[in-house]
Design a protein around this motif. Structure first.
Motif, PDB file in Angstrom:
ATOM      1  N   TYR A  22      39.447  48.333  49.379  1.00 33.83           N
ATOM      2  CA  TYR A  22      39.428  47.279  49.832  1.00 33.83           C
ATOM      3  C   TYR A  22      40.571  46.323  49.371  1.00 33.83           C
ATOM      4  N   GLU A  23      41.491  46.515  48.695  1.00 30.86           N
ATOM      5  CA  GLU A  23      42.462  45.625  48.332  1.00 30.86           C
ATOM      6  C   GLU A  23      42.034  44.218  48.102  1.00 30.86           C
ATOM      7  N   ILE A  24      41.147  44.286  47.109  1.00 29.26           N
ATOM      8  CA  ILE A  24      40.465  42.883  46.723  1.00 29.26           C
ATOM      9  C   ILE A  24      40.758  42.688  45.559  1.00 29.26           C
ATOM     10  N   MET A  25      41.227  43.441  44.453  1.00 26.85           N
ATOM     11  CA  MET A  25      41.138  43.081  43.148  1.00 26.85           C
ATOM     12  C   MET A  25      42.529  42.206  42.820  1.00 26.85           C
ATOM     13  N   ASP A  26      42.213  41.327  41.937  1.00 27.28           N
ATOM     14  CA  ASP A  26      43.317  40.254  41.774  1.00 27.28           C
ATOM     15  C   ASP A  26      43.859  39.456  42.944  1.00 27.28           C
ATOM     16  N   THR A  27      42.939  39.234  43.776  1.00 27.19           N
ATOM     17  CA  THR A  27      43.379  38.300  44.828  1.00 27.19           C
ATOM     18  C   THR A  27      43.106  36.904  44.683  1.00 27.19           C
ATOM     19  N   PRO A  28      43.650  35.992  45.158  1.00 28.00           N
ATOM     20  CA  PRO A  28      43.120  34.497  45.440  1.00 28.00           C
ATOM     21  C   PRO A  28      41.642  34.267  45.665  1.00 28.00           C
ATOM     22  N   ALA A  29      41.099  33.276  45.123  1.00 21.28           N
ATOM     23  CA  ALA A  29      39.643  32.693  45.607  1.00 21.28           C
ATOM     24  C   ALA A  29      39.812  32.696  46.979  1.00 21.28           C
ATOM     25  N   ALA A  49      26.961  32.654  37.844  1.00 22.23           N
ATOM     26  CA  ALA A  49      26.789  33.706  38.769  1.00 22.23           C
ATOM     27  C   ALA A  49      28.009  34.152  39.173  1.00 22.23           C
ATOM     28  N   LEU A  50      28.302  35.317  39.277  1.00 16.99           N
ATOM     29  CA  LEU A  50      29.512  35.849  39.291  1.00 16.99           C
ATOM     30  C   LEU A  50      29.531  37.095  40.611  1.00 16.99           C
ATOM     31  N   ILE A  51      30.668  37.448  41.084  1.00 17.14           N
ATOM     32  CA  ILE A  51      30.941  38.613  41.934  1.00 17.14           C
ATOM     33  C   ILE A  51      31.815  39.350  41.082  1.00 17.14           C
ATOM     34  N   SER A  52      31.373  40.344  40.531  1.00 22.23           N
ATOM     35  CA  SER A  52      31.970  41.317  39.395  1.00 22.23           C
ATOM     36  C   SER A  52      32.443  42.491  40.021  1.00 22.23           C
ATOM     37  N   LEU A  53      33.836  43.008  39.983  1.00 22.85           N
ATOM     38  CA  LEU A  53      34.236  44.337  40.480  1.00 22.85           C
ATOM     39  C   LEU A  53      34.677  44.947  39.433  1.00 22.85           C
ATOM     40  N   VAL A  54      34.216  46.396  39.211  1.00 21.35           N
ATOM     41  CA  VAL A  54      34.380  46.963  38.085  1.00 21.35           C
ATOM     42  C   VAL A  54      35.443  48.126  38.221  1.00 21.35           C
ATOM     43  N   GLY A  55      36.483  47.884  37.645  1.00 24.53           N
ATOM     44  CA  GLY A  55      37.741  48.989  37.972  1.00 24.53           C
ATOM     45  C   GLY A  55      37.672  50.059  36.683  1.00 24.53           C
ATOM     46  N   TRP A  60      36.517  42.710  36.889  1.00 24.12           N
ATOM     47  CA  TRP A  60      37.183  41.310  37.459  1.00 24.12           C
ATOM     48  C   TRP A  60      36.379  40.423  38.072  1.00 24.12           C
ATOM     49  N   PHE A  61      36.272  39.069  38.381  1.00 25.45           N
ATOM     50  CA  PHE A  61      35.377  38.355  38.826  1.00 25.45           C
ATOM     51  C   PHE A  61      36.123  37.938  40.054  1.00 25.45           C
ATOM     52  N   LYS A  62      35.837  38.269  41.028  1.00 26.01           N
ATOM     53  CA  LYS A  62      36.284  37.724  42.350  1.00 26.01           C
ATOM     54  C   LYS A  62      35.789  36.228  42.654  1.00 26.01           C
ATOM     55  N   ALA A  63      34.968  35.863  42.383  1.00 25.45           N
ATOM     56  CA  ALA A  63      34.093  34.561  42.327  1.00 25.45           C
ATOM     57  C   ALA A  63      33.174  34.150  41.438  1.00 25.45           C
ATOM     58  N   ARG A  64      33.273  32.921  40.798  1.00 21.74           N
ATOM     59  CA  ARG A  64      32.486  32.701  39.645  1.00 21.74           C
ATOM     60  C   ARG A  64      32.115  31.275  39.595  1.00 21.74           C
ATOM     61  N   VAL A  65      30.887  31.014  38.924  1.00 19.83           N
ATOM     62  CA  VAL A  65      30.545  29.609  38.917  1.00 19.83           C
ATOM     63  C   VAL A  65      29.582  29.535  37.601  1.00 19.83           C
ATOM     64  N   PHE A  78      27.911  43.863  30.921  1.00 19.39           N
ATOM     65  CA  PHE A  78      26.486  44.154  31.477  1.00 19.39           C
ATOM     66  C   PHE A  78      26.678  45.109  32.807  1.00 19.39           C
ATOM     67  N   CYS A  79      27.528  44.693  33.648  1.00 18.23           N
ATOM     68  CA  CYS A  79      27.865  45.287  35.037  1.00 18.23           C
ATOM     69  C   CYS A  79      27.920  46.437  35.008  1.00 18.23           C
ATOM     70  N   THR A  80      28.449  47.225  33.979  1.00 20.80           N
ATOM     71  CA  THR A  80      28.705  48.580  34.086  1.00 20.80           C
ATOM     72  C   THR A  80      27.551  49.432  33.898  1.00 20.80           C
ATOM     73  N   HIS A  81      26.566  49.020  33.112  1.00 16.81           N
ATOM     74  CA  HIS A  81      25.162  49.316  33.094  1.00 16.81           C
ATOM     75  C   HIS A  81      24.535  48.974  34.614  1.00 16.81           C
ATOM     76  N   ALA A  82      24.660  48.092  35.131  1.00 18.18           N
ATOM     77  CA  ALA A  82      23.973  47.800  36.410  1.00 18.18           C
ATOM     78  C   ALA A  82      24.546  48.589  37.604  1.00 18.18           C
ATOM     79  N   LEU A  83      25.689  49.187  37.459  1.00 18.96           N
ATOM     80  CA  LEU A  83      26.418  50.138  38.546  1.00 18.96           C
ATOM     81  C   LEU A  83      25.449  51.291  38.474  1.00 18.96           C
ATOM     82  N   HIS A  84      24.568  51.675  37.555  1.00 16.73           N
ATOM     83  CA  HIS A  84      23.675  52.855  37.629  1.00 16.73           C
ATOM     84  C   HIS A  84      22.665  52.579  37.955  1.00 16.73           C
TER      85      HIS A  84
END
Length: 409
Positions: A22-29, A49-55, A60-65, A78-84
């Motif tokens: 997706y070439e999304i990691m480390d891109t601007p907001a 709230a977060l959009i968390s991408l697990v490398g 890495w958080f693409k968006a956050r509040v 937490f997100c590593t566990h949520a992936l499963h």
């Protein structure tokens, strides 16, 4: 049945490939993703709230509040566990959950107590991250909030797919535009290169039909017809070879070979052509240079480098060398010719492209020689190397993975 270690590693590689595709990691907001986390926080009535991408080793958080954190270690998330999980992972009180009680996010200054994460699942079923909400107080989502979080997670993936589609369409457009340009250049080049010798042949044949033409002139005209027909055949051969190597570049029949022997053979075959132009051509090698190659195709590539050197060298010498350097088996053709500018060194490797000096001098040819070499070499997982400057000659080489030595049979 539990997956084996190999299966788990394969799934993880496929997951990472989907994420990085997706070439999304480390891109601007981006406002589309920022809006989604804002909606998730409001819908679930949570401050974070977060959009968390697990490398591979971090999230890495693409968006956050609700937090200033941009990323964190994967093994402390937490997100590593949520992936499963196929559905939303809820942690009502992390301090009471032995899986999370010691995480820095829980025990440290962030004081996270509640977490809920919906996995981001690609159309191919790869889990690349989560859309998650969190709070510093214990809690639990209502069924409506859970359904809303799932829907927003699907929207995240939809936006990622749309970005990828737009990028792919742009790349396709660029390729089509390049193809159209190459087609136009091909038509123009072929029209010029074929029309000139054909016109010459037609003219001489008309004169040869004159019964009063002296025999001495007749012989000269026949020689010119022969020379121009040879030129046409060479042009056709180049076009056919360019098409063949492009189609076959992944199906080369590769066998162990000594590139030093190949260099000597090609120098011997082309010595008379070089000497007819007053050039000295030599071959040098400190010893055997082994590589797995398609002998016929690699011979064609080397021969085109030698013919190019002869064509663009008016006086002096040509040296062909085989050597091993940094794990690469190399064949280098050095000449004392016109040279190639830095600006032209990439250009001349493309089909129907020649250097500016060759264009100004109207040197014959379709501009296919080096593109043929490039196709053959890349079919061997190799590269074409150029070291040159205008007026200082050129060194053009082929570098492929070295192998061997092989025992004598």
């Amino acid at each position: 049945m539990a997956a084996t270690q190999v299966e788990r590693e394969t799934l993880e590689q496929e997951r990472l490939a989907a994420l990085y595709g997706y070439e999304i990691m480390d891109t601007p907001a981006e406002s589309d993703f920022d809006d989604i986390v804002t909606l998730a926080a409001q819908l679930c009535d949570k401050p974070i709230a977060l959009i968390s991408l697990v490398g591979a080793d971090r999230q890495w958080f693409k968006a956050r509040v609700g937090t200033e954190l941009c990323e964190g270690p994967r093994d402390e998330s937490f997100c590593t566990h949520a992936l499963h999980h196929d559905d939303i992972l809820q942690v009502p009180d992390a301090r009471q959950d032995p899986r999370f009680a010691e995480l820095p996010l829980v025990a440290g200054e962030q004081h996270v107590r509640f977490y809920a994460g919906a996995p981001l699942i690609t159309p191919n079923g790869r889990r690349i991250g989560t859309l998650c909400v969190a709070d510093r107080e214990p809690g639990l989502l209502t069924p409506a909030q859970r359904e809303g979080l799932r829907a927003l997670a699907r929207h995240v993936v939809t936006h990622l797919e749309l970005r990828k589609y737009a990028r792919d369409m742009h790349a396709l457009y660029e390729r089509l535009r390049d193809a159209e340009r190459i087609k136009d250049e091909f038509i123009a080049r072929v029209n010029h290169e074929f029309r000139t010798p054909l016109t010459s042949i037609h003219g001489y044949l008309e004169m040869l039909g004159d019964p009063e033409l002296p025999s001495s002139s007749r012989d000269g005209f026949l020689m010119r017809v022969q020379r121009n027909s040879d030129r046409l055949l060479a042009l056709v051969d180049d076009m056919l070879l360019a098409a063949q190597v492009s189609a076959e570049s992944r199906d080369f029949h590769r066998q162990p070979a000594d590139l030093a022997l190949l260099c000597r053979a090609k120098v011997t075959e082309n010595r008379s052509l070089a000497e007819a132009k007053g050039l000295t051509i030599t071959v040098a090698s400190a010893g055997p240079v082994f590589a797995d190659i398609d002998h016929r195709r690699m011979g064609q590539a080397l021969e085109r480098l030698i013919l190019n050197a002869i064509k663009f060298t008016e006086q002096g010498s040509i040296e062909v060398t085989a050597e091993t350097r940094d794990g690469q088996a190399m064949m280098l053709v050095r000449d004392t010719g016109t040279g190639i500018s830095k600006a032209d060194q990439e250009r001349v490797l493309a089909p129907f492209r020649r250097g500016a000096d060759a264009e100004r001098a109207e040197v014959q040819g379709l501009g296919l020689g080096l593109s043929i070499v490039k196709a053959i070499v890349e079919g061997h997982e190799g590269t074409v190397v150029i070291d040159s400057a205008p007026g200082e000659g050129a060194t053009v080489g082929i570098a492929v993975p070295a192998s061997g030595p092989y025992p004598e049979v």
